[in-house]
Scaffold this active site. Structure first.
Site, PDB file in Angstrom:
ATOM      1  N   ASP A 209       0.845  -1.201   0.000  1.00 48.65           N
ATOM      2  CA  ASP A 209       0.000   0.000   0.000  1.00 48.65           C
ATOM      3  C   ASP A 209       0.878   1.246   0.000  1.00 48.65           C
ATOM      4  O   ASP A 209       2.099   1.157   0.140  1.00 48.65           O
ATOM      5  CB  ASP A 209      -0.905   0.006   1.236  1.00 48.65           C
ATOM      6  CG  ASP A 209      -0.096   0.029   2.530  1.00 48.65           C
ATOM      7  OD1 ASP A 209       0.162   1.133   3.034  1.00 48.65           O
ATOM      8  OD2 ASP A 209       0.296  -1.049   3.020  1.00 48.65           O
ATOM      9  N   ASP A 211       0.648   3.609   2.363  1.00 52.46           N
ATOM     10  CA  ASP A 211       0.472   4.212   3.681  1.00 52.46           C
ATOM     11  C   ASP A 211      -0.655   5.244   3.572  1.00 52.46           C
ATOM     12  O   ASP A 211      -1.699   4.921   3.019  1.00 52.46           O
ATOM     13  CB  ASP A 211       1.797   4.788   4.190  1.00 52.46           C
ATOM     14  CG  ASP A 211       1.837   4.884   5.702  1.00 52.46           C
ATOM     15  OD1 ASP A 211       1.465   3.894   6.369  1.00 52.46           O
ATOM     16  OD2 ASP A 211       2.241   5.925   6.232  1.00 52.46           O
TER      17      ASP A 211
END
Length: 292
Positions: A209, A211
């Site tokens: 991802d 973040d």
């Protein structure tokens, strides 16, 4: 068998290692307590492997409660010569998208609640950590990722946060200004302890991802992370298979194998016998040091 015994520390999503020709299962007792799980010993080709899921099977142990001292000590006792750690991470850089594998070479440690050394009052040790990962093992791992069809970036700074919550947006933006490239919750103090145990250490981050620093997007979404984690883990298993078969037959010594010989240690007459006994696996090879 080759001269290598690779300790594999599996991160989130990597709890088993299919394809391993299993030799034994070890429930190790250490002076620091129990490691995260049973350590599976096996072989791929001529390379001996020791596999340990960092969070335990089923992801039972949160980041701050992982007994990193027991994990490293147990792998050392079982004869590991080198450690390859694999971790799911968030990206702090646009050029490191989900799905990319990242070879870590530096750390920023923001953890606060974890024992970070085997040494302590009664036996102090100051050990070099300027370059915390092993270039040789990192290069072998990067080549294996490429052969497995993974997209790999070499050279990144990993920021270790306490967790278990993910970052706030303010924290995520701050970490970018510090120079961090990826973020995770488990590589520290693991890398510190590996160095004290004289085990060359490489860390492969598997990006799941971005973040939460991208202001036009939602924060970390669990469903997306889990899906990416499973995809990354499949490639990670392939890279371990390839790495094990591609290592040179002979393992030449690494400078990290003898790093404690250059450490600054408490003078022998002042050392605490009880702590010295706990360090039996760590200090078994040490023949010299710079005593205080």
């Amino acid at each position: 068998m080759s001269g290598w015994t690779i300790g594999i520390i599996g991160g989130s999503g990597l709890y088993t290692l299919p394809g391993l020709e299993e030799i034994a299962r070890h429930d190790v007792t250490t002076p620091w307590g129990a490691p995260s799980d049973t350590i599976v010993e096996g072989r791929i080709g001529t390379t001996r492997l020791l596999f340990l899921p960092r969070h335990g099977a089923g992801h039972r142990i949160p980041p701050s409660e992982i007994n990193a001292r027991a994990n490293i000590d147990a792998l050392k006792r079982l004869g590991a010569t080198d450690l390859l750690a694999i971790s799911s991470v968030g990206s702090l850089r646009e050029e490191l998208p989900p799905g990319r594998f990242v070879v870590v070479d530096q750390f920023i440690d923001r953890t606060v609640a974890r024992p970070a050394s085997f040494f302590g009052t009664g036996l102090v040790a100051h050990v070099s950590l300027a370059d915390p990962t092993c270039p040789r093992l990192s290069a072998f791992a990067a080549a294996a990722i490429e052969q497995a069809g993974g997209d790999v970036a070499q050279g990144a700074t990993y920021l270790a946060m306490e967790g278990p919550q993910f970052s706030t947006r303010a924290e995520s933006l701050t970490y970018r200004t510090l120079g961090a490239d990826i973020i995770g919750m488990t590589a520290m103090p693991e890398a510190r302890l590996a160095r004290e145990a004289e085990l060359p250490y490489a860390l492969i981050g598997m990006v799941t991802d971005y973040d939460c620093w991208r202001e036009d997007e939602a924060g970390v979404v669990a469903t997306d992370i889990v899906a990416q984690m499973h995809a990354n883990a499949a490639t990670a298993r392939q890279l371990i298979q390839i790495l094990a078969t591609a290592l040179p037959e002979d393992r030449t010594p690494s400078p990290i194998d003898t790093v404690l010989d250059q450490a600054i240690l408490t003078a022998p007459a002042a050392r605490d016998p009880a702590l010295l006994a706990k360090l039996d696996a760590i200090l078994a090879r040490v023949t010299s040091s710079r005593d205080i």
